[in-house]
Design an enzyme around this catalytic site. Sequence first.
Site, PDB file in Angstrom:
ATOM      1  N   ASP A   3     -11.576  20.330  17.471  1.00 21.92           N
ATOM      2  CA  ASP A   3     -11.016  19.680  16.299  1.00 21.92           C
ATOM      3  C   ASP A   3     -10.412  18.363  16.789  1.00 21.92           C
ATOM      4  O   ASP A   3     -10.172  18.200  17.986  1.00 21.92           O
ATOM      5  CB  ASP A   3      -9.946  20.604  15.699  1.00 21.92           C
ATOM      6  CG  ASP A   3      -9.160  19.947  14.590  1.00 21.92           C
ATOM      7  OD1 ASP A   3      -9.794  19.399  13.667  1.00 21.92           O
ATOM      8  OD2 ASP A   3      -7.919  19.977  14.646  1.00 21.92           O
ATOM      9  N   ASP A  50      -7.610  16.001  14.834  1.00 20.61           N
ATOM     10  CA  ASP A  50      -6.181  15.845  14.541  1.00 20.61           C
ATOM     11  C   ASP A  50      -5.413  17.127  14.846  1.00 20.61           C
ATOM     12  O   ASP A  50      -5.704  18.185  14.296  1.00 20.61           O
ATOM     13  CB  ASP A  50      -5.989  15.430  13.083  1.00 20.61           C
ATOM     14  CG  ASP A  50      -6.674  14.108  12.778  1.00 20.61           C
ATOM     15  OD1 ASP A  50      -6.527  13.166  13.575  1.00 20.61           O
ATOM     16  OD2 ASP A  50      -7.369  14.019  11.748  1.00 20.61           O
ATOM     17  N   LYS A  85      -0.581  13.519  12.763  1.00 21.87           N
ATOM     18  CA  LYS A  85       0.200  12.647  11.889  1.00 21.87           C
ATOM     19  C   LYS A  85      -0.613  12.590  10.618  1.00 21.87           C
ATOM     20  O   LYS A  85      -1.827  12.782  10.646  1.00 21.87           O
ATOM     21  CB  LYS A  85       0.345  11.244  12.488  1.00 21.87           C
ATOM     22  CG  LYS A  85       1.057  11.217  13.841  1.00 21.87           C
ATOM     23  CD  LYS A  85       1.028   9.827  14.440  1.00 21.87           C
ATOM     24  CE  LYS A  85       1.608   9.840  15.835  1.00 21.87           C
ATOM     25  NZ  LYS A  85       1.461   8.543  16.507  1.00 21.87           N
ATOM     26  N   ASN A  86      -0.007  12.321   9.505  1.00 23.26           N
ATOM     27  CA  ASN A  86      -0.756  12.343   8.247  1.00 23.26           C
ATOM     28  C   ASN A  86      -1.859  11.294   8.219  1.00 23.26           C
ATOM     29  O   ASN A  86      -1.569  10.100   8.266  1.00 23.26           O
ATOM     30  CB  ASN A  86       0.186  12.144   7.061  1.00 23.26           C
ATOM     31  CG  ASN A  86       0.956  13.412   6.747  1.00 23.26           C
ATOM     32  OD1 ASN A  86       0.512  14.504   7.089  1.00 23.26           O
ATOM     33  ND2 ASN A  86       2.107  13.267   6.130  1.00 23.26           N
ATOM     34  N   GLN A 131     -12.163  15.114   7.495  1.00 16.02           N
ATOM     35  CA  GLN A 131     -11.551  13.809   7.220  1.00 16.02           C
ATOM     36  C   GLN A 131     -11.452  13.592   5.712  1.00 16.02           C
ATOM     37  O   GLN A 131     -12.086  12.706   5.144  1.00 16.02           O
ATOM     38  CB  GLN A 131     -12.363  12.701   7.905  1.00 16.02           C
ATOM     39  CG  GLN A 131     -12.286  12.716   9.414  1.00 16.02           C
ATOM     40  CD  GLN A 131     -10.882  12.412   9.923  1.00 16.02           C
ATOM     41  OE1 GLN A 131     -10.194  11.529   9.412  1.00 16.02           O
ATOM     42  NE2 GLN A 131     -10.436  13.158  10.930  1.00 16.02           N
TER      43      GLN A 131
END
Length: 161
Positions: A13, A15, A22-23, A57
Amino acid sequence: MTSSKKYKALFLDRDGTINVEKNYVFRIEDFEFIPGIFKLLKSYQNKGFKLFVITNQSGIARKYYTENDYFRLNDWMIQQFQKQGIEITKVYHCPHHPEITGECTCRKPEPGMILQAIHEFNIDPVNSVLIGDKKRDILAGEKAGIGKNLYIQNLLQAGLD
């Protein structure tokens, strides 16, 4: 004569696994590698694993950033790995969100991105590994028949070895 050799793969993965969560990270200046990730990927590469990134995403569907923004960051990330002698075979991304674009087979926990890599690169799922930070990553690996599905948090606690 074609080779019927099956390859083992490490699926990651992005993020929360490769970079600090982080957003909706899409800018290079916001991308921060998880400490120890280069060492981890290098060790798998040295054991003959092909390296793949599989990343949801949904920020693209949400219009927080464009697919071009995503590709710009992705190219930079791959270059950072290359500088460390790490070769990412391919990065797969799902730009969808079920409430915006409808259901798809690529958004984790669905296994579509992993199955595509298995098909494209003659991967042996049973001898492959998936590392993620969320349950949906692990579920996608299990649905794709990946032999070992691990949480990055457990590897970080164990010193990434």
